[in-house]
Write an enzyme that holds these catalytic residues in place. Structure first.
Site, PDB file in Angstrom:
ATOM      1  N   ARG A 105       0.940  -1.166   0.178  1.00 42.57           N
ATOM      2  CA  ARG A 105       0.089  -0.082  -0.132  1.00 42.57           C
ATOM      3  C   ARG A 105       0.808   0.972  -0.011  1.00 42.57           C
ATOM      4  O   ARG A 105       1.719   1.359   0.887  1.00 42.57           O
ATOM      5  CB  ARG A 105      -0.858   0.007   1.256  1.00 42.57           C
ATOM      6  CG  ARG A 105      -1.820   1.427   1.452  1.00 42.57           C
ATOM      7  CD  ARG A 105      -2.712   1.395   0.508  1.00 42.57           C
ATOM      8  NE  ARG A 105      -3.742   2.308   0.770  1.00 42.57           N
ATOM      9  CZ  ARG A 105      -3.577   3.730   0.789  1.00 42.57           C
ATOM     10  NH1 ARG A 105      -2.632   4.269   0.192  1.00 42.57           N
ATOM     11  NH2 ARG A 105      -4.435   4.588   0.852  1.00 42.57           N
ATOM     12  N   GLU A 113     -11.794   5.574  -4.755  1.00 38.35           N
ATOM     13  CA  GLU A 113     -12.146   4.356  -4.773  1.00 38.35           C
ATOM     14  C   GLU A 113     -12.897   3.734  -6.156  1.00 38.35           C
ATOM     15  O   GLU A 113     -13.900   4.254  -6.444  1.00 38.35           O
ATOM     16  CB  GLU A 113     -12.953   4.101  -3.556  1.00 38.35           C
ATOM     17  CG  GLU A 113     -12.509   4.392  -2.190  1.00 38.35           C
ATOM     18  CD  GLU A 113     -11.290   3.393  -1.939  1.00 38.35           C
ATOM     19  OE1 GLU A 113     -11.485   2.098  -2.033  1.00 38.35           O
ATOM     20  OE2 GLU A 113     -10.141   3.711  -1.368  1.00 38.35           O
ATOM     21  N   ARG A 153      -1.109  -5.756   4.419  1.00 39.71           N
ATOM     22  CA  ARG A 153      -0.336  -5.002   3.500  1.00 39.71           C
ATOM     23  C   ARG A 153       0.805  -4.335   3.821  1.00 39.71           C
ATOM     24  O   ARG A 153       0.757  -3.790   4.946  1.00 39.71           O
ATOM     25  CB  ARG A 153      -1.188  -4.032   2.488  1.00 39.71           C
ATOM     26  CG  ARG A 153      -2.487  -4.674   2.099  1.00 39.71           C
ATOM     27  CD  ARG A 153      -3.228  -3.888   1.259  1.00 39.71           C
ATOM     28  NE  ARG A 153      -3.592  -2.722   2.015  1.00 39.71           N
ATOM     29  CZ  ARG A 153      -4.598  -1.827   1.636  1.00 39.71           C
ATOM     30  NH1 ARG A 153      -4.995  -1.896   0.563  1.00 39.71           N
ATOM     31  NH2 ARG A 153      -5.110  -0.811   2.494  1.00 39.71           N
TER      32      ARG A 153
END
Length: 228
Positions: A105, A113, A153
């Site tokens: 990330r 999004e 992540r």
């Protein structure tokens, strides 16, 4: 002529010095191997001792969203044979690379999004995704791991080498108006770059770059809170 049968004691200064030197060399070699040549398959494999201090080098194998991607760790680079003795993976081979890539990330930024689980996509989400794919997919990058988020992540500062040297991917996204500075203050990672990121974002706003050139809606942070 009689042969000497003198016994050399392990406490002999020369033996002690040699032993210390050999042990030091072995430990140093092991440390270098662990730091530069051990391949990490997932984010959970990366030792916490490497966070904020080292960079992981590898290849971007897939980009599924506007601010994160999958990365195949290539420790040692060409010195470890990657690309000439050992094959580097192809892109978008999801099944073949399952549990073999690190999910990353990008730190300090939030992209619009995309549609997930029946939720509507945000304006400019597809453009942001395509921009990031064009910029890093299939290319070599280095990742400075900062933390691991709730989705396992690695949140990291990512760099790609171009004609003008190493480029900060988060900064380039802000410069091109395909992401905004991350808004969640409690969990944000910036690696000391927040003020610079805000300046770059402000310049993109003034120039109406990317998403700043369209009608404003919810920010990615507001969108996530609304559909939480």
């Amino acid at each position: 002529m009689a042969q000497s049968n003198q016994h050399v004691s392990i406490y002999n200064p020369k033996v002690i010095v040699y032993s210390i030197g050999l042990t030091t060399a072995i430990l140093a070699s092991m440390s270098i191997y662990r730091s530069h040549f051990v391949r990490f398959s997932t984010s959970l494999d990366v030792p916490k001792t490497l966070f904020r201090t080292k960079h992981l080098h590898g290849k971007v194998t897939s980009v599924g969203d506007g601010d994160n991607f999958h990365f195949y760790h290539l420790p040692g680079g060409i010195f470890a044979g990657w690309g000439w003795i050992r094959e580097t993976p192809e892109i978008n081979k999801f099944r073949k690379l399952k549990n073999k890539t690190i999910h990353v990330r990008l730190c300090g930024v939030d992209a619009p999004e995309r549609s997930h689980f029946g939720k509507p996509s945000q304006p400019y989400s597809e453009e942001a995704l395509q921009w990031l794919r064009q910029f890093i997919l299939g290319k070599k990058v280095k990742v400075k791991p900062l933390s691991v988020d709730q989705y396992n992540r690695i949140v990291g500062r990512v760099f790609i080498f171009r004609w003008n040297g190493w480029n900060d991917v988060s900064e380039e996204m802000l410069r091109n108006g395909v992401a905004i500075v991350y808004e969640n203050k409690s969990s944000a990672e910036f690696d000391g770059m927040k003020e610079r990121y805000l300046k770059v974002e402000n310049k993109a706003k003034k120039k109406k770059k990317g998403l700043w050139g369209i009608e404003r809606g919810l920010t990615p942070g507001e969108y996530k809170r609304l559909y939480k």
